[in-house]
Design a protein around this motif. Structure first.
Motif, PDB file in Angstrom:
ATOM      1  N   LEU A  44     -12.774  80.312  11.083  1.00 20.56           N
ATOM      2  CA  LEU A  44     -11.848  81.129  11.870  1.00 20.56           C
ATOM      3  C   LEU A  44     -10.456  81.101  11.250  1.00 20.56           C
ATOM      4  O   LEU A  44      -9.769  82.127  11.202  1.00 20.56           O
ATOM      5  CB  LEU A  44     -11.807  80.649  13.323  1.00 20.56           C
ATOM      6  CG  LEU A  44     -10.921  81.481  14.254  1.00 20.56           C
ATOM      7  CD1 LEU A  44     -11.413  82.930  14.326  1.00 20.56           C
ATOM      8  CD2 LEU A  44     -10.881  80.867  15.651  1.00 20.56           C
ATOM      9  N   GLY A  45     -10.038  79.935  10.784  1.00 26.63           N
ATOM     10  CA  GLY A  45      -8.745  79.848  10.106  1.00 26.63           C
ATOM     11  C   GLY A  45      -8.711  80.707   8.863  1.00 26.63           C
ATOM     12  O   GLY A  45      -7.678  81.312   8.541  1.00 26.63           O
ATOM     13  N   LEU A  46      -9.843  80.792   8.178  1.00 34.74           N
ATOM     14  CA  LEU A  46      -9.936  81.643   6.993  1.00 34.74           C
ATOM     15  C   LEU A  46      -9.786  83.114   7.372  1.00 34.74           C
ATOM     16  O   LEU A  46      -9.033  83.862   6.744  1.00 34.74           O
ATOM     17  CB  LEU A  46     -11.276  81.403   6.301  1.00 34.74           C
ATOM     18  CG  LEU A  46     -11.601  82.252   5.072  1.00 34.74           C
ATOM     19  CD1 LEU A  46     -10.533  82.090   4.001  1.00 34.74           C
ATOM     20  CD2 LEU A  46     -12.976  81.868   4.536  1.00 34.74           C
ATOM     21  N   LEU A  47     -10.495  83.529   8.428  1.00 32.46           N
ATOM     22  CA  LEU A  47     -10.378  84.918   8.883  1.00 32.46           C
ATOM     23  C   LEU A  47      -8.970  85.226   9.356  1.00 32.46           C
ATOM     24  O   LEU A  47      -8.434  86.316   9.113  1.00 32.46           O
ATOM     25  CB  LEU A  47     -11.377  85.183  10.012  1.00 32.46           C
ATOM     26  CG  LEU A  47     -12.852  85.234   9.613  1.00 32.46           C
ATOM     27  CD1 LEU A  47     -13.711  85.526  10.828  1.00 32.46           C
ATOM     28  CD2 LEU A  47     -13.099  86.272   8.528  1.00 32.46           C
ATOM     29  N   GLN A  48      -8.364  84.270  10.029  1.00 32.78           N
ATOM     30  CA  GLN A  48      -6.995  84.463  10.507  1.00 32.78           C
ATOM     31  C   GLN A  48      -6.043  84.678   9.332  1.00 32.78           C
ATOM     32  O   GLN A  48      -5.130  85.506   9.396  1.00 32.78           O
ATOM     33  CB  GLN A  48      -6.555  83.249  11.327  1.00 32.78           C
ATOM     34  CG  GLN A  48      -5.241  83.432  12.051  1.00 32.78           C
ATOM     35  CD  GLN A  48      -4.911  82.248  12.946  1.00 32.78           C
ATOM     36  OE1 GLN A  48      -5.654  81.274  13.008  1.00 32.78           O
ATOM     37  NE2 GLN A  48      -3.793  82.318  13.631  1.00 32.78           N
ATOM     38  N   ILE A 110     -13.725  92.036   9.579  1.00 33.72           N
ATOM     39  CA  ILE A 110     -13.438  90.742  10.203  1.00 33.72           C
ATOM     40  C   ILE A 110     -13.825  90.768  11.673  1.00 33.72           C
ATOM     41  O   ILE A 110     -14.432  89.821  12.197  1.00 33.72           O
ATOM     42  CB  ILE A 110     -11.945  90.403  10.045  1.00 33.72           C
ATOM     43  CG1 ILE A 110     -11.606  90.274   8.566  1.00 33.72           C
ATOM     44  CG2 ILE A 110     -11.585  89.131  10.799  1.00 33.72           C
ATOM     45  CD1 ILE A 110     -10.141  90.172   8.281  1.00 33.72           C
ATOM     46  N   LEU A 111     -13.515  91.854  12.354  1.00 31.35           N
ATOM     47  CA  LEU A 111     -13.896  91.985  13.760  1.00 31.35           C
ATOM     48  C   LEU A 111     -15.415  91.968  13.898  1.00 31.35           C
ATOM     49  O   LEU A 111     -15.958  91.380  14.847  1.00 31.35           O
ATOM     50  CB  LEU A 111     -13.317  93.275  14.339  1.00 31.35           C
ATOM     51  CG  LEU A 111     -11.786  93.379  14.354  1.00 31.35           C
ATOM     52  CD1 LEU A 111     -11.348  94.716  14.927  1.00 31.35           C
ATOM     53  CD2 LEU A 111     -11.172  92.234  15.136  1.00 31.35           C
ATOM     54  N   GLY A 112     -16.111  92.594  12.943  1.00 30.43           N
ATOM     55  CA  GLY A 112     -17.566  92.585  12.972  1.00 30.43           C
ATOM     56  C   GLY A 112     -18.123  91.187  12.815  1.00 30.43           C
ATOM     57  O   GLY A 112     -19.085  90.798  13.501  1.00 30.43           O
ATOM     58  N   ALA A 113     -17.525  90.401  11.913  1.00 31.17           N
ATOM     59  CA  ALA A 113     -17.971  89.026  11.712  1.00 31.17           C
ATOM     60  C   ALA A 113     -17.762  88.198  12.981  1.00 31.17           C
ATOM     61  O   ALA A 113     -18.616  87.390  13.363  1.00 31.17           O
ATOM     62  CB  ALA A 113     -17.219  88.400  10.537  1.00 31.17           C
ATOM     63  N   LEU A 114     -16.653  88.399  13.647  1.00 29.92           N
ATOM     64  CA  LEU A 114     -16.376  87.665  14.884  1.00 29.92           C
ATOM     65  C   LEU A 114     -17.371  88.022  15.977  1.00 29.92           C
ATOM     66  O   LEU A 114     -17.832  87.166  16.734  1.00 29.92           O
ATOM     67  CB  LEU A 114     -14.957  87.964  15.364  1.00 29.92           C
ATOM     68  CG  LEU A 114     -13.815  87.318  14.566  1.00 29.92           C
ATOM     69  CD1 LEU A 114     -12.482  87.911  14.968  1.00 29.92           C
ATOM     70  CD2 LEU A 114     -13.812  85.807  14.773  1.00 29.92           C
ATOM     71  N   GLN A 115     -17.714  89.296  16.067  1.00 31.96           N
ATOM     72  CA  GLN A 115     -18.632  89.744  17.109  1.00 31.96           C
ATOM     73  C   GLN A 115     -20.047  89.242  16.878  1.00 31.96           C
ATOM     74  O   GLN A 115     -20.791  89.004  17.833  1.00 31.96           O
ATOM     75  CB  GLN A 115     -18.631  91.277  17.182  1.00 31.96           C
ATOM     76  CG  GLN A 115     -17.332  91.850  17.710  1.00 31.96           C
ATOM     77  CD  GLN A 115     -17.282  93.357  17.591  1.00 31.96           C
ATOM     78  OE1 GLN A 115     -17.982  93.959  16.787  1.00 31.96           O
ATOM     79  NE2 GLN A 115     -16.429  93.984  18.389  1.00 31.96           N
ATOM     80  N   SER A 116     -20.436  89.066  15.638  1.00 30.06           N
ATOM     81  CA  SER A 116     -21.830  88.745  15.331  1.00 30.06           C
ATOM     82  C   SER A 116     -22.104  87.249  15.211  1.00 30.06           C
ATOM     83  O   SER A 116     -23.266  86.843  15.140  1.00 30.06           O
ATOM     84  CB  SER A 116     -22.247  89.424  14.023  1.00 30.06           C
ATOM     85  OG  SER A 116     -21.518  88.876  12.937  1.00 30.06           O
ATOM     86  N   ASP A 117     -21.072  86.439  15.177  1.00 35.35           N
ATOM     87  CA  ASP A 117     -21.228  85.007  14.917  1.00 35.35           C
ATOM     88  C   ASP A 117     -20.817  84.218  16.164  1.00 35.35           C
ATOM     89  O   ASP A 117     -19.639  84.161  16.513  1.00 35.35           O
ATOM     90  CB  ASP A 117     -20.349  84.619  13.724  1.00 35.35           C
ATOM     91  CG  ASP A 117     -20.620  83.223  13.212  1.00 35.35           C
ATOM     92  OD1 ASP A 117     -20.691  82.285  14.022  1.00 35.35           O
ATOM     93  OD2 ASP A 117     -20.757  83.070  11.982  1.00 35.35           O
ATOM     94  N   SER A 118     -21.780  83.599  16.830  1.00 28.24           N
ATOM     95  CA  SER A 118     -21.497  82.896  18.081  1.00 28.24           C
ATOM     96  C   SER A 118     -20.550  81.719  17.874  1.00 28.24           C
ATOM     97  O   SER A 118     -19.708  81.434  18.736  1.00 28.24           O
ATOM     98  CB  SER A 118     -22.801  82.409  18.724  1.00 28.24           C
ATOM     99  OG  SER A 118     -23.496  81.530  17.856  1.00 28.24           O
ATOM    100  N   GLN A 119     -20.655  81.039  16.741  1.00 30.78           N
ATOM    101  CA  GLN A 119     -19.763  79.908  16.484  1.00 30.78           C
ATOM    102  C   GLN A 119     -18.322  80.369  16.341  1.00 30.78           C
ATOM    103  O   GLN A 119     -17.397  79.743  16.883  1.00 30.78           O
ATOM    104  CB  GLN A 119     -20.198  79.161  15.222  1.00 30.78           C
ATOM    105  CG  GLN A 119     -19.370  77.914  14.940  1.00 30.78           C
ATOM    106  CD  GLN A 119     -19.747  77.248  13.645  1.00 30.78           C
ATOM    107  OE1 GLN A 119     -19.808  77.904  12.595  1.00 30.78           O
ATOM    108  NE2 GLN A 119     -20.024  75.952  13.694  1.00 30.78           N
ATOM    109  N   LEU A 120     -18.129  81.474  15.629  1.00 34.32           N
ATOM    110  CA  LEU A 120     -16.782  82.013  15.487  1.00 34.32           C
ATOM    111  C   LEU A 120     -16.226  82.469  16.829  1.00 34.32           C
ATOM    112  O   LEU A 120     -15.045  82.275  17.124  1.00 34.32           O
ATOM    113  CB  LEU A 120     -16.785  83.184  14.498  1.00 34.32           C
ATOM    114  CG  LEU A 120     -16.884  82.822  13.015  1.00 34.32           C
ATOM    115  CD1 LEU A 120     -17.078  84.073  12.172  1.00 34.32           C
ATOM    116  CD2 LEU A 120     -15.650  82.056  12.556  1.00 34.32           C
TER     117      LEU A 120
END
Length: 203
Positions: A44-48, A110-120
């Motif tokens: 998450l820090g990386l995506l941020q 990035i929004l797609g990755a957040l939506q698809s990854d439960s841990q994120l």
């Protein structure tokens, strides 16, 4: 190293669509996977950090809504926009919708990755005081509030609702472009038409 990792992260998201593999990012960046966690904390820090690269774009666009000195209606769209407050407001809203759309197009993977990854998503919920899509509403609402105080928009405007309207319209246009590519323009009204429809809420 940071620049290489951020570049590789965007490439991985662009190539894989949703998966955010730090192993693959490390391979493409030519660094040890552990160094990613050392510098960014976690995924998450990386995506941020990736989103942070585009925040100046967001800020520049949002500043269009800031209050201006009396008599200054901005550049707008020609002489009419410089002399007619309504035309100037319409030009500003059009610029904001278009500009925010460009911001969201860039961060859509990035929004797609957040939506698809439960841990994120769990990390996002845990850190929502500092990170999350709702953070975009605050600066736009603050600028609308300042513009309302300066008499540049309707006195009864709800700045939070106004921010949601503008960002929502920009996000939807970006989503269509992300999913449909150039064909999206066949289904989308122009940004100016969106702004003109929203105009009564602001003037």
């Amino acid at each position: 190293m940071r620049e290489a990792v951020l570049k590789a992260t965007q490439e991985v998201l662009g190539d894989t669509g949703l998966a955010l593999s730090t192993k693959e990012i490390a391979r493409r960046a030519g660094v040890a996977e552990s160094s990613i966690f050392y510098h960014f904390g976690d995924r998450l820090g990386l995506l941020q950090a990736v989103v942070g690269q585009y925040l100046p774009v967001f800020s520049d666009v949002a500043e269009v809504l800031g209050p201006r000195p009396a008599g200054d209606e901005g550049d707008g769209d020609g002489a009419e926009a410089r002399t007619d407050p309504r035309a100037a407001l319409l030009a500003d809203l059009t610029e904001v919708v278009s500009g925010l759309e460009q911001f969201y197009v860039r961060i859509m993977p990035i929004l797609g990755a957040l939506q698809s990854d439960s841990q994120l998503r769990e990390l996002l919920v845990a850190r929502q005081a500092a990170v999350g899509p709702h953070q975009a509403l605050r600066p736009v609402a603050a600028l609308l509030r300042a513009r309302r105080a300066a008499g540049r928009v309707r006195g009864t405007l709800d700045p939070d609702a106004g921010a949601l309207l503008l960002i929502g319209a920009a996000h939807q246009r970006a989503l269509h472009r992300h999913l449909l590519g150039p064909d999206a323009e066949r289904f989308l009204p122009p940004a100016g038409a969106v702004a003109e429809t929203l105009l009564p809420a602001f003037e």
